[in-house]
Design a protein around this motif. Structure first.
Motif, mmCIF file in Angstrom:
data_model
loop_
_atom_site.group_PDB
_atom_site.id
_atom_site.type_symbol
_atom_site.label_atom_id
_atom_site.label_comp_id
_atom_site.label_asym_id
_atom_site.label_seq_id
_atom_site.Cartn_x
_atom_site.Cartn_y
_atom_site.Cartn_z
ATOM 1 N N ALA A 8 27.434 -41.619 -34.506
ATOM 2 C CA ALA A 8 27.141 -42.120 -35.854
ATOM 3 C C ALA A 8 26.139 -43.266 -35.777
ATOM 4 N N VAL A 9 24.864 -42.918 -35.834
ATOM 5 C CA VAL A 9 23.789 -43.886 -35.652
ATOM 6 C C VAL A 9 22.838 -43.815 -36.840
ATOM 7 N N GLU A 10 22.381 -44.977 -37.269
ATOM 8 C CA GLU A 10 21.315 -45.070 -38.265
ATOM 9 C C GLU A 10 20.173 -45.829 -37.631
ATOM 10 N N ALA A 11 18.965 -45.233 -37.599
ATOM 11 C CA ALA A 11 17.878 -45.873 -36.874
ATOM 12 C C ALA A 11 16.530 -45.505 -37.474
ATOM 13 N N ALA A 29 24.288 -57.103 -35.640
ATOM 14 C CA ALA A 29 23.876 -57.214 -34.240
ATOM 15 C C ALA A 29 24.827 -56.455 -33.322
ATOM 16 N N VAL A 30 26.132 -56.528 -33.614
ATOM 17 C CA VAL A 30 27.112 -55.814 -32.797
ATOM 18 C C VAL A 30 26.910 -54.308 -32.912
ATOM 19 N N VAL A 31 26.730 -53.817 -34.141
ATOM 20 C CA VAL A 31 26.534 -52.380 -34.328
ATOM 21 C C VAL A 31 25.233 -51.929 -33.659
ATOM 22 N N ASP A 32 24.152 -52.711 -33.799
ATOM 23 C CA ASP A 32 22.887 -52.352 -33.154
ATOM 24 C C ASP A 32 23.056 -52.294 -31.641
ATOM 25 N N TRP A 33 23.821 -53.251 -31.098
ATOM 26 C CA TRP A 33 24.047 -53.270 -29.653
ATOM 27 C C TRP A 33 24.859 -52.051 -29.212
ATOM 28 N N VAL A 34 25.913 -51.722 -29.962
ATOM 29 C CA VAL A 34 26.736 -50.570 -29.596
ATOM 30 C C VAL A 34 25.905 -49.286 -29.681
ATOM 31 N N GLU A 35 25.083 -49.171 -30.728
ATOM 32 C CA GLU A 35 24.225 -47.989 -30.842
ATOM 33 C C GLU A 35 23.344 -47.850 -29.600
#
Length: 486
Positions: free
Chosen positions: A450-453, A410-416
């Motif tokens: 650096a994003v994965e989506a 959730a933190v990484v998704d929010w930062v992305e």
């Protein structure tokens, strides 16, 4: 999916102490019910325990132990010393923080640790398993401090094979705290005095253990880590970081100890081990299809572990293949036993019996497994409080693992979403790492940021670079969407 790591609280707070950042992370923690501050009675019990540890009689402060951890770490679970033997073998001494020297069964700290299960890591703060006065103070193997520890001594022959292993309670004193970068630099660029002896031998033992892993059929995925880092202009950014060789060698020492612990417990038919089911034929067939789609040759005589080791994460197609291989590393759990060892007790990725025993400051189960092993090596009964807790530990740890993974994701998704919020409409170059034709979508990894989506589109070329347009970025929902540019 790349592994995710978070930096240290002080660095992030200094770089990004904004209302939006605080609000966003607090919202995530509230929604996911991440444990916050400790109740007063737990803090008071921890203070009392820190002031009166149960120190063992055995004094091994003569060992010149050192620790290797991320920068600024304070919750130091392990300290290492390696010595060469005259017969060409090695003696590995691995000191593990002795949480049971401070925490008693049923006391407030113990009950709270069972409620939490493990430490939760965020970019601005961590939610520790134990109060910091213990986890970052009295129980941590900080340099220059005498500490109670579970001291493992593992004997290896000249090829790095285990010939004997035991664990005892002892007092130890770490000499030095190093970061992975410092350790690697000392190995690669020794000063006038040469590389530190333990590090010089780690550079020998580590590769030997990796070779033993290959012989067992075990495999470690060396996928670049997705890191949340402080941005120069405030807030957060994302990047990928390749693992250093010393990180893999250090991990091999932890694996070595965990395997020794599991062998002890399985032989005695009491304990708790980490498990992972073997890959199914269907999942392996799917990976062969993915390899063909990526144009990667997978010779019939090359088994899965050797194939994975042949991949280079710096090449887009092979990075996509490594990403696909993560499907075989799912389903990990725990199996507790007392009198009868379950048939599915092996960890398929490690290709061995394995137990978590090396991180008791950060993971509840390690304290219990360590206590079992100490009792077995001493020839004394496993404590009743340990035996009573064993049946419930797998479910407790599964709950904690799932909660920690949800929080981290959730933190990484929010930062992305935060990083990309003002870039909606822009076009980026990314690599397609997964394709779901029936859903008309796939997954793309973008290098900078650096994003994965998810990306919508038909005919996405697996393992190839494509142009994708950012169509939305919603920090509140923690969601970004892209579409393929035709």
């Amino acid at each position: 999916m790349p592994a995710t790591k978070f930096g240290l609280p002080a660095a992030f707070l200094q770089a990004s102490a904004t209302a939006d950042v605080t609000h966003g992370l607090d919202r995530i923690r509230t929604e996911l019910q991440v444990p916050d501050s400790f109740p007063p009675e737990v803090l008071a019990a921890a203070e009392r325990a820190a002031a009166a540890p149960r120190l063992p009689d055995l004094d091994r402060t003569d060992l010149e132990l050192l620790t290797i951890d991320p920068p600024g770490s304070k919750d130091l679970d392990q300290a290492l010393h390696i010595a060469a033997r005259p017969d060409g073998g090695f003696t590995v001494s691995y000191a593990i923080a002795d949480v049971a020297a401070f925490v008693s069964p049923g006391d407030p700290v113990d009950l709270e640790a069972h409620r939490r299960g493990e430490t939760f890591y965020g970019p601005d703060a961590r939610s520790p398993l134990h109060p910091p006065v213990l986890s970052e103070g009295a129980a941590s193997l900080l340099p220059g401090q005498e500490r109670p520890a579970l001291l493992w001594t593992v004997q290896l022959d000249a090829r790095g094979r285990t010939t004997d292993a035991e664990v005892v309670r002892a007092r130890v004193r770490s000499r030095e705290q190093l970061t992975y970068e410092q350790a690697q630099d000392d190995i690669d660029h020794p000063g006038a005095g040469g590389t530190r002896p333990t590090l010089a031998l780690l550079a020998v033992v580590g590769p030997l253990r990796e070779q033993r892993e290959r012989e067992r059929g075990g495999v470690s995925l060396q996928i670049p880590e997705q890191e949340v880092v402080p941005a120069a202009t405030g807030g957060y950014d994302l990047t990928y970081r390749a693992l250093l060789p010393v990180e893999g060698w250090n991990a091999q020492i932890s694996l070595l100890t965990g395997m020794a612990a599991a062998h002890l417990m399985i032989y005695a038919r009491v304990g708790i081990v980490r498990t992972m089911p073997p890959a199914t034929n269907a999942s392996l067939r799917r990976l062969h299809v993915v390899a063909r789609a990526l144009g990667i040759r997978w010779p019939a005589e090359l088994d899965y572990p050797e194939f994975v080791r042949s991949l280079d994460a710096s090449r887009p197609a092979e990075a996509a293949m490594l990403n696909a291989c993560t499907v075989l590393f799912r389903g990990a759990g725990y199996a507790a036993f007392d009198g009868s060892v379950p048939e599915d007790a092996e960890h398929a990725a490690i290709a061995s019996d394995y137990s978590h025993v090396t991180a008791p400051l950060r993971r509840l189960v390690d304290r219990y497994a360590g206590e079992v092993c100490v009792a077995l090596c001493a020839g004394t009964p496993v404590p009743a409080w340990v035996r009573e807790a064993l049946p419930g530990l797998p479910a407790e740890m599964a709950r904690a693992d799932q909660a920690a993974h949800r929080y981290e994701r959730a933190v990484v998704d929010w930062v992305e979403a935060c990083v990309l919020e003002r870039r909606v409409g822009e076009t980026f170059t990314g690599t397609v790492v997964e394709v779901e034709p029936e859903k008309h979508r796939g997954t793309v990894v973008i290098k900078d940021p650096a994003v994965e989506a998810r990306v919508q589109g038909d005919g996405l070329p697996l393992g190839h670079e494509v142009q994708v347009r950012l169509t939305s970025a919603d920090p509140e929902a923690g969601k970004v969407t892209f579409e393929a540019v035709v």
